[in-house]
Enzyme design. Structure first.
Site, mmCIF file in Angstrom:
data_model
loop_
_atom_site.group_PDB
_atom_site.id
_atom_site.type_symbol
_atom_site.label_atom_id
_atom_site.label_comp_id
_atom_site.label_asym_id
_atom_site.label_seq_id
_atom_site.Cartn_x
_atom_site.Cartn_y
_atom_site.Cartn_z
ATOM 1 C CG ASP A 61 -3.314 -0.797 -4.954
ATOM 2 O OD1 ASP A 61 -3.530 0.264 -5.586
ATOM 3 O OD2 ASP A 61 -4.220 -1.568 -4.586
ATOM 4 C CE LYS A 64 -3.601 -2.028 -0.538
ATOM 5 N NZ LYS A 64 -4.441 -1.749 -1.702
ATOM 6 C CE LYS A 98 -10.744 -4.047 -4.154
ATOM 7 N NZ LYS A 98 -9.642 -3.723 -5.063
ATOM 8 C CD GLU A 124 -4.077 -2.958 -7.745
ATOM 9 O OE1 GLU A 124 -3.276 -3.935 -7.684
ATOM 10 O OE2 GLU A 124 -5.237 -3.005 -7.297
ATOM 11 C CG ASP A 138 -8.808 -1.996 -7.542
ATOM 12 O OD1 ASP A 138 -10.032 -2.084 -7.705
ATOM 13 O OD2 ASP A 138 -8.271 -2.364 -6.475
HETATM 14 MG MG MG Z 1 -6.200 -2.091 -5.606
#
Ligand code: MG
Length: 370
Positions: free
Chosen positions: A193, A165, A265, A218, A241
């Site tokens: 990401d 992250k 997702k 990402e 994403d």
């Molecule tokens: Mg992501």
């Protein structure tokens, strides 16, 4: 078959690690998840779950799930849970948008369909591919050395895919990526990401500074156009994403050559029915996928396992076992991670049985048609 009753339960899911931090200083300590139970006139009962990643990740929030279900629920009483196409059209005709509200309803109806058919959901979604599914581990944003240490710790638990992250201060993010990359072993995969956290000039600096490393990038920036611009200036494998939240954006991103991997997702698309369509399109278009959800417990993890296990292995970049991040088990029968992998249940439906004591009293009960 007809839906006779819809119940929603609010469940708190604390984290083993205390907090989960991502871009822009955003953080969650206790996830607020909603479990949906759908009862039918034939006695078959199905369950679904949806858990937004707090209120500022996507346009979704936990209380909004329950408010949306209160609005939508009365329209579902009397509907056929086995006719998933018709059910999704009904949901879309009664509540515009808000796909996350519909996700747990659709998931519960797949559970019912599987139980009625006597088959696991993974079979209904296309059939099992391989023995199990490779998982990734999300690494909460911390100091560079702390994140690098997590890579080694998670590898000891069996993981081989690590999602850092980042999306905060770009100079520190460069250090984070470099420190984590130094811990990689052959066969590992590293993803940075940024969760929309960098402005384009910051993203450009980061991708240049880590150009020599084997790392996926990402969702560096907030908008699709910004991400596409960064994509055209970097030669790292590229994951989209947050920008991919419906079939239209997926097709556009493929046509633009904007991604190598799509992160699908379940609740972003509004349930398994629509995510399966996105998944099947990705397979046809040659786009690999991360298959997951915005968070959740045992029921979400079971649904991810069925979706991922029914996806051809070459297209499965990775998937997530959210139930290993949280301290509470809310259902029996959910997949459990083993050596960085998980397998979908072979029991009919989702293969999960929620624990009554974990769900408590329902936050919402709907048994009358609109
Ligand atoms: Mg992501």
């Amino acid at each position: 078959m007809k839906i006779t009753k819809l119940l929603a339960y609010q469940v708190d899911l604390p984290l083993h690690e205390g907090r989960y931090n991502w871009s822009g200083g955003k953080s969650v300590a206790v996830f607020d998840s909603t479990v949906v139970r759908i009862e039918t006139d034939e006695g078959v009962v199905g369950h679904g779950e949806v858990c937004p990643l707090g209120p500022v990740y996507l346009p979704s929030y936990a209380a909004g799930v329950r408010a949306g279900l209160a609005e939508l629920g009365p329209h579902l009483i009397g509907a056929d849970p086995l006719s998933l196409g018709a059910l999704n059209r009904l949901m879309d005709s009664r509540l515009k948008g808000h796909p996350y509200v519909k996700s747990a309803v659709d998931m519960a109806c797949w559970d019912i369909l599987g139980q009625r058919a006597g088959e696991p959901v993974s079979t209904l979604l296309g059939g099992r591919h391989g023995e199990d599914v490779i998982l990734y581990r999300a690494i909460s944003c911390e100091a560079p050395e702390a994140m690098a240490a997590r890579v080694a710790d998670y590898r000891a638990e069996g993981y081989s895919r690590f999602q850092l992250k980042v999306g905060n201060d770009p100079d520190t993010d460069i250090e984070r990526i470099r420190a984590a990359a130094a811990k990689l072993k052959p066969g590992d995969r590293l993803v940075a990401d940024a969760n929309t956290g960098w402005l384009p000039h910051e993203a450009m600096r980061v991708v240049r500074a880590v150009r020599d490393l084997d790392v996926y990038i990402e969702q560096p920036c907030a908008t699709y156009e910004e991400c596409l611009s960064i994509r055209r200036h970097c030669d790292h494998p590229f994951v989209l994403d947050e920008s991919i939240d419906d079939i239209g954006t997926l097709l556009r991103a493929h046509a633009d050559g904007a991604m190598d991997v799509a992160n699908l997702k379940i609740s972003k698309f509004g349930g398994l029915t629509k995510t399966r369509l996105a998944r099947d399109l990705c397979v046809e278009m040659g786009v690999a996928m991360t298959l997951e959800d915005t968070w959740g417990g045992d029921i979400v993890t079971a649904a991810i396992a069925h979706l991922a296990h029914s996806t051809p292995e070459a297209f499965r970049f990775t998937a997530t076992d959210f139930n290993s991040y949280v301290t509470r088990d809310i259902a029996d029968g959910a997949p459990r991670r083993k050596n960085g992998r998980m397998a979908a249940s072979t029991a009919p439906g989702l293969g999960v049985a929620p624990r009554a004591e974990a769900l408590g009293e329902p936050a919402l009960v709907i048994d009358r048609a609109a």
